[in-house]
Design a protein around this motif. Structure first.
Motif, PDB file in Angstrom:
ATOM      1  N   HIS A 195      -3.125   1.508 -10.777  1.00 29.38           N
ATOM      2  CA  HIS A 195      -2.026   1.492  -9.815  1.00 29.38           C
ATOM      3  C   HIS A 195      -0.706   1.708 -10.548  1.00 29.38           C
ATOM      4  O   HIS A 195      -0.519   1.261 -11.684  1.00 29.38           O
ATOM      5  CB  HIS A 195      -2.007   0.155  -9.076  1.00 29.38           C
ATOM      6  CG  HIS A 195      -1.153   0.160  -7.845  1.00 29.38           C
ATOM      7  ND1 HIS A 195       0.219   0.051  -7.905  1.00 29.38           N
ATOM      8  CD2 HIS A 195      -1.476   0.268  -6.526  1.00 29.38           C
ATOM      9  CE1 HIS A 195       0.711   0.081  -6.667  1.00 29.38           C
ATOM     10  NE2 HIS A 195      -0.300   0.211  -5.820  1.00 29.38           N
ATOM     11  N   GLY A 224       5.440   1.817  -3.947  1.00 32.64           N
ATOM     12  CA  GLY A 224       4.294   1.454  -4.763  1.00 32.64           C
ATOM     13  C   GLY A 224       4.642   0.416  -5.814  1.00 32.64           C
ATOM     14  O   GLY A 224       3.760  -0.043  -6.548  1.00 32.64           O
ATOM     15  N   ASN A 322      -0.580   6.220  -3.050  1.00 31.86           N
ATOM     16  CA  ASN A 322      -0.613   4.946  -3.752  1.00 31.86           C
ATOM     17  C   ASN A 322      -0.606   3.822  -2.731  1.00 31.86           C
ATOM     18  O   ASN A 322      -0.057   3.969  -1.638  1.00 31.86           O
ATOM     19  CB  ASN A 322       0.606   4.823  -4.668  1.00 31.86           C
ATOM     20  CG  ASN A 322       0.313   3.997  -5.901  1.00 31.86           C
ATOM     21  OD1 ASN A 322      -0.752   3.403  -6.020  1.00 31.86           O
ATOM     22  ND2 ASN A 322       1.255   3.954  -6.820  1.00 31.86           N
ATOM     23  N   GLU A 323      -1.203   2.728  -3.081  1.00 32.10           N
ATOM     24  CA  GLU A 323      -1.195   1.571  -2.189  1.00 32.10           C
ATOM     25  C   GLU A 323       0.189   0.940  -2.201  1.00 32.10           C
ATOM     26  O   GLU A 323       0.783   0.683  -3.253  1.00 32.10           O
ATOM     27  CB  GLU A 323      -2.224   0.551  -2.667  1.00 32.10           C
ATOM     28  CG  GLU A 323      -2.371  -0.641  -1.741  1.00 32.10           C
ATOM     29  CD  GLU A 323      -3.419  -1.613  -2.240  1.00 32.10           C
ATOM     30  OE1 GLU A 323      -3.532  -2.693  -1.656  1.00 32.10           O
ATOM     31  OE2 GLU A 323      -4.105  -1.279  -3.220  1.00 32.10           O
TER      32      GLU A 323
END
Length: 350
Positions: A195, A224, A322-323
């Protein structure tokens, strides 16, 4: 002896033929002259093939000639550039051997000269002023984000950690840039599944900001990342005019990093098409092309013409996503920094 053998074995055609072969003169070796790409191509074709002008290539070559085997190896140097520019492993596999890897490392070692954040008060003020002129965002000296560089599967037990959210193998590369899309910091060692926030949290640049090496200046990043006193991210939802203005300015201030990634990969499509080499060689190529990108910015090098196939590859690898870091996971102290900025500064702009 030769005549005796022929006399004894005249009925053996194979031996006679063998003796005839030994009498023949060996063919003279023909050595092909190495192509001079500087004279073979006109300026437009040269940029199209190598993504830098002839002056740009000479500029780099002057700085690495002592690193590669011999200054006359400029032919191999431009072949290495050709690899960066095509992303086609097969076209240059015969040439991209040991010397090609040495060329990449020689360029990458120029990172300390051509890739660096401002480290004096004057440089920080200059960066901050340029970002302010872009979108009136205060105290910003860099835009932060990550981008994926496509690679082949590294194999082994850990291969799957390099598979990203979109399903292909990649390295997730963190970079910080200025308003001119010039890379100021780069981290290339994380697999595609990492991440963005994990990469930043483990980076030396985060530690430097926490140590106040950059005084009270800040970076801007997308959702993000978690908001921090030195990393300002957009609001997930807005309720006031000041909050809307803050988000608009933050997004415009962050835009150069997205533009930087697009220019970088369009100039060196190997980053988008995929690099079919070992991981340590990929890292060298990524940093080397970042150095070349910055040199091109400094020299005002023109961009190569847009190629639809290259453009599609760039868009594909850039659209990994992206989360989002949720607001309820952000500490109250850090969140208050952003709201204080909105209250003290953006309210006054209305």
């Amino acid at each position: 002896m030769e005549q005796l053998l022929v006399g004894v074995l005249t009925d053996n055609e194979d031996i006679v033929e063998l003796l005839n072969i030994t009498r023949r003169k060996r063919a003279r070796k023909v050595f092909r002259l190495r192509e001079n790409h500087f004279t073979k191509w006109n300026d437009k074709e040269f940029i199209k093939r190598f993504r830098l002008s002839k002056n740009g290539v000479r500029f780099v070559l002057d700085r690495i000639s002592e690193e590669i085997a011999h200054p006359t190896q400029s032919g191999t140097y431009v072949v290495t550039l050709r690899f960066y520019a095509t992303g086609s492993f097969l076209q240059v596999v015969a040439n991209f051997s040991g010397i090609g890897h040495r060329v990449s490392w020689a360029i990458a070692r120029l990172e300390t000269i051509f890739i660096k954040l401002p480290n004096t008060n004057q440089e920080m003020q200059c960066n901050s002023k340029e970002f302010y002129n872009t979108a009136r965002f205060p105290k910003c000296i860099g835009a932060l984000d990550c981008t994926h560089i496509k690679i082949m599967s590294p194999g082994g037990d850990q291969a799957e950690i390099f598979r990203n959210r979109k399903g292909f193998f990649s390295m997730n590369v963190q970079a910080i840039c200025d308003t001119h899309a010039k890379i100021q910091d780069i981290v290339c060692r994380w697999p595609g599944s990492a991440h963005d926030s994990t990469i930043f949290n483990n980076s030396s640049i985060r530690q430097k900001f926490e140590n106040r090496d950059f005084e009270n200046y800040v970076l801007v990043g997308d959702s993000g990342y978690a908001v921090r006193p030195f990393l300002i991210t957009p609001l997930g939802a807005t309720a006031t005019r000041a909050e809307n203005l803050f988000n608009e300015c933050q997004i415009r201030t962050r835009n150069p990093i997205e533009r930087c990634f697009g220019i970088w990969k369009r100039r060196f499509p190997a980053l988008a098409f995929g690099i079919r080499l070992q991981r340590h060689k990929v890292e060298a190529i990524v940093v080397a092309t970042a150095v070349l990108h910055n040199m091109a910015c400094l020299l005002n090098e023109e961009l190569p013409p847009i190629n639809p196939e290259e453009e599609a590859a760039v868009q594909f690898v850039n659209d990994v996503g992206n989360e989002i870091v949720r607001e309820n996971n952000i500490g109250g102290v850090n969140n208050s920094v952003r709201h204080q900025l909105i209250h003290d500064y953006f309210n006054r702009l209305l």
